[in-house]
Design a protein around this motif. Structure first.
Motif, PDB file in Angstrom:
ATOM      1  N   ILE A  54       0.837  -1.538  -0.353  1.00  0.00           N
ATOM      2  CA  ILE A  54       0.139   0.231   0.172  1.00  0.00           C
ATOM      3  C   ILE A  54       0.645   1.514   0.553  1.00  0.00           C
ATOM      4  CG2 ILE A  54      -1.491   1.126   1.516  1.00  0.00           C
ATOM      5  CD1 ILE A  54      -2.781  -1.323   1.683  1.00  0.00           C
ATOM      6  N   GLY A  76       1.090   4.854   0.555  1.00  0.00           N
ATOM      7  CA  GLY A  76      -0.088   6.076   1.633  1.00  0.00           C
ATOM      8  C   GLY A  76       0.379   7.235   0.759  1.00  0.00           C
ATOM      9  N   LYS A  77      -0.444   8.651   1.681  1.00  0.00           N
ATOM     10  CA  LYS A  77      -0.366   9.624   0.695  1.00  0.00           C
ATOM     11  C   LYS A  77       1.192  10.247   1.203  1.00  0.00           C
ATOM     12  CE  LYS A  77      -5.009  10.063   2.407  1.00  0.00           C
ATOM     13  NZ  LYS A  77      -5.897  11.165   2.599  1.00  0.00           N
ATOM     14  N   LYS A  92      -1.616  -1.285  -3.720  1.00  0.00           N
ATOM     15  CA  LYS A  92      -3.370   0.285  -3.368  1.00  0.00           C
ATOM     16  C   LYS A  92      -2.403   1.547  -3.316  1.00  0.00           C
ATOM     17  CE  LYS A  92      -7.447   0.594  -0.998  1.00  0.00           C
ATOM     18  NZ  LYS A  92      -8.833  -0.251  -0.722  1.00  0.00           N
ATOM     19  N   GLN A 144      -3.164   5.106  -1.534  1.00  0.00           N
ATOM     20  CA  GLN A 144      -4.339   5.903  -0.681  1.00  0.00           C
ATOM     21  C   GLN A 144      -4.223   7.545  -1.323  1.00  0.00           C
ATOM     22  OE1 GLN A 144      -6.368   4.461   1.471  1.00  0.00           O
ATOM     23  NE2 GLN A 144      -4.902   2.242   1.420  1.00  0.00           N
ATOM     24  N   ASP A 170      -5.901  10.521  -3.778  1.00  0.00           N
ATOM     25  CA  ASP A 170      -7.615  11.145  -4.321  1.00  0.00           C
ATOM     26  C   ASP A 170      -7.252  11.230  -5.423  1.00  0.00           C
ATOM     27  OD1 ASP A 170      -8.724  10.026  -2.074  1.00  0.00           O
ATOM     28  OD2 ASP A 170      -8.702  11.777  -1.218  1.00  0.00           O
ATOM     29  N   ARG A 195      -2.093  10.094  -9.131  1.00  0.00           N
ATOM     30  CA  ARG A 195      -2.466   8.563  -9.484  1.00  0.00           C
ATOM     31  C   ARG A 195      -1.237   7.847 -11.008  1.00  0.00           C
ATOM     32  NH1 ARG A 195      -7.687   8.091  -6.982  1.00  0.00           N
ATOM     33  NH2 ARG A 195      -7.817   7.698  -9.089  1.00  0.00           N
ATOM     34  N   LYS A 250      -7.710   2.974  -7.645  1.00  0.00           N
ATOM     35  CA  LYS A 250      -6.937   2.993  -6.960  1.00  0.00           C
ATOM     36  C   LYS A 250      -5.862   2.051  -6.817  1.00  0.00           C
ATOM     37  CE  LYS A 250      -8.900   6.996  -3.550  1.00  0.00           C
ATOM     38  NZ  LYS A 250      -8.596   6.898  -2.425  1.00  0.00           N
TER      39      LYS A 250
END
Length: 122
Positions: free
Chosen positions: A27, A29-30, A54, A56, A58, A63, A84
Motif C-alpha cells: 500500500i 500511502g499519502k 493499492k 491512498q 485521491d 495517481r 486506486k
C-alpha cells in the motif's frame, strides 16, 4: 539506466486475467514513493513477478504520475490501473539463482515460538 518494460496487448490481457484474484501486497500511502516503499515493491516483484498495489492518493492525475514513476523506478511493466489499484509486472531475473534478499525473506518471521490457546491446555 532505468527503462520501462513494454508489453504487447496479448501479454497485458493474459496478465490482467492472472492478476484478477490477487490481493494488493503493498500500500502506497499519502506520502508517496519513499525508499522503504520502493524496497517493499522490489521484494514483492522478486517473489511474485505480478503484484497489485493499492494507493491512498485521491488525485487522479497524481495517481497516473505515481503509476508511471513506480514502473520506471522498478524497471517494471505497467499492466493495469483501475481506480486506486495498480497492477505491475516484472519478470523474474533470468538467473534463477537470484533470490529475494535476506531482508525480504525474513521480514515476517517470528523471533520466538508462537503458542496458541490450545497449547496451554493440558
Amino acid at each position: 539506466m532505468e527503462f520501462m518494460l513494454i508489453l504487447t496487448i496479448a501479454q497485458k490481457r493474459e496478465l490482467k486475467a492472472r492478476a484478477h484474484p490477487i490481493n494488493p501486497v503493498v500500500i502506497i500511502g499519502k506520502t508517496g514513493l519513499t525508499s522503504s516503499v520502493i524496497k517493499e515493491l522490489n521484494c514483492a516483484l522478486l517473489s511474485h513477478e505480478l503484484i497489485k498495489v493499492k494507493v491512498q492518493v485521491d488525485d487522479r492525475t497524481l495517481r497516473n504520475a505515481l503509476f508511471e514513476e513506480t514502473c520506471q523506478q522498478l524497471d517494471a511493466a505497467p499492466v493495469q490501473h483501475i481506480g486506486k489499484i495498480f497492477v505491475i509486472y516484472r519478470p523474474k531475473p533470468e538467473d534463477s539463482n537470484i533470490k529475494p534478499t535476506k531482508q525480504c525473506s525474513e521480514k515476517n518471521k517470528r523471533t520466538s515460538a508462537h503458542r496458541t490457546k490450545r497449547s496451554f491446555q493440558g
